[in-house]
Scaffold this motif. Structure first.
Motif, mmCIF file in Angstrom:
data_model
loop_
_atom_site.group_PDB
_atom_site.id
_atom_site.type_symbol
_atom_site.label_atom_id
_atom_site.label_comp_id
_atom_site.label_asym_id
_atom_site.label_seq_id
_atom_site.Cartn_x
_atom_site.Cartn_y
_atom_site.Cartn_z
ATOM 1 N N SER A 53 0.834 -1.201 0.000
ATOM 2 C CA SER A 53 0.000 0.000 0.000
ATOM 3 C C SER A 53 0.870 1.252 0.000
ATOM 4 C CB SER A 53 -0.923 -0.002 1.229
ATOM 5 O OG SER A 53 -0.199 0.351 2.397
ATOM 6 N N THR A 54 0.229 2.405 -0.006
ATOM 7 C CA THR A 54 0.970 3.674 0.060
ATOM 8 C C THR A 54 1.423 3.968 1.482
ATOM 9 O OG1 THR A 54 -1.093 4.890 0.311
ATOM 10 C CG2 THR A 54 -0.215 4.666 -1.928
ATOM 11 N N ASN A 56 3.774 2.632 3.953
ATOM 12 C CA ASN A 56 4.897 1.691 4.041
ATOM 13 C C ASN A 56 5.178 1.331 5.492
ATOM 14 O OD1 ASN A 56 5.806 1.580 1.193
ATOM 15 N ND2 ASN A 56 5.995 3.775 1.487
ATOM 16 N N SER A 182 2.786 7.011 5.880
ATOM 17 C CA SER A 182 1.939 7.173 4.710
ATOM 18 C C SER A 182 2.672 7.992 3.668
ATOM 19 C CB SER A 182 0.635 7.868 5.104
ATOM 20 O OG SER A 182 -0.099 8.183 3.947
ATOM 21 N N SER A 183 2.714 7.501 2.448
ATOM 22 C CA SER A 183 3.334 8.259 1.363
ATOM 23 C C SER A 183 2.525 9.512 1.061
ATOM 24 C CB SER A 183 3.427 7.400 0.096
ATOM 25 O OG SER A 183 4.274 6.310 0.334
ATOM 26 N N CYS A 184 1.231 9.456 1.351
ATOM 27 C CA CYS A 184 0.362 10.616 1.117
ATOM 28 C C CYS A 184 0.576 11.686 2.182
ATOM 29 C CB CYS A 184 -1.101 10.185 1.118
ATOM 30 S SG CYS A 184 -1.464 8.932 -0.117
#
Length: 195
Positions: A53-54, A56, A182-184
């Motif tokens: 998922s985004t 990590n 979260s990459s977001c």
């Protein structure tokens, strides 16, 4: 008679020194091996490796640099650990290699790895990983309070920069808690409940 009562009788019927020895050995073995935490860390490790998922997930592994003999406990995101193994084993990124790598990870119940490839070691930041920062973070953050918060609410998040984030993730992982970034929402460490 239950085993606990039998053990107490043995201890009571021996010299005080023998009793102290038994108590010391029992305490020592509990302090140095916690099968529940070890299994939790192994399952969190596998979850971090499998995650695509985004968000990590972080995992802690022990790595030996076969070039220098140096051993370090390293915290890294699961996808970076996977990348290091692909580099070490000189595998392509395809479905056959994916299965080989996952089977390889399943055998790593102690999360101990030996890498010779400098590219693999760089992938997990082996050369720059600051072990002293882990101690600093452990004393700077209220770790017991964070663990209690996670146990009660199932939630925890904090804004923290890269190397410090990894160090806090390292401390929490070794307590049996999985975290991710979260990459977001880069810069935020989040508690992650294993699925």
């Amino acid at each position: 008679m239950p085993a606990q009562q039998q053990a107490l009788l043995v201890v009571r019927n021996k010299t005080p020194m023998f009793s102290y020895l038994i108590i010391f050995l029992a305490t020592f073995s509990l302090a140095h091996s916690n099968p529940c935490i070890d299994e939790e860390k192994y399952l969190n490790f596998l979850s971090a490796i499998q995650n695509n998922s985004t968000n990590n997930y972080f995992a802690v592994i022990t790595v030996k640099d076969l070039n220098s003999g140096r051993v370090k406990e390293i915290c890294s995101k699961g996808n970076f650990i996977s990348g290091a193994v692909y580099r070490e084993l000189k595998l392509d990124y395809d479905s056959i290699s994916d299965k080989k790598v996952y089977d390889y990870f399943k055998l790593k119940t102690t999360r101990y790895f030996e890498f010779r490839s400098k590219a693999a070691l760089k992938n997990i930041d082996f050369y720059n990983y600051n072990e002293n920062l882990i101690k600093q973070i452990a004393s700077e953050f209220p770790i017991e309070t964070i663990c209690k918060q996670i146990d009660v609410s199932g939630q925890y998040s904090v804004e923290i920069e890269g190397k410090r984030m990894k160090a806090l993730a390292h401390v929490l992982f070794n307590r049996g808690y999985m975290t991710g970034e979260s990459s977001c929402e880069g810069g935020r460490l989040l508690f992650v409940k294993r699925k």
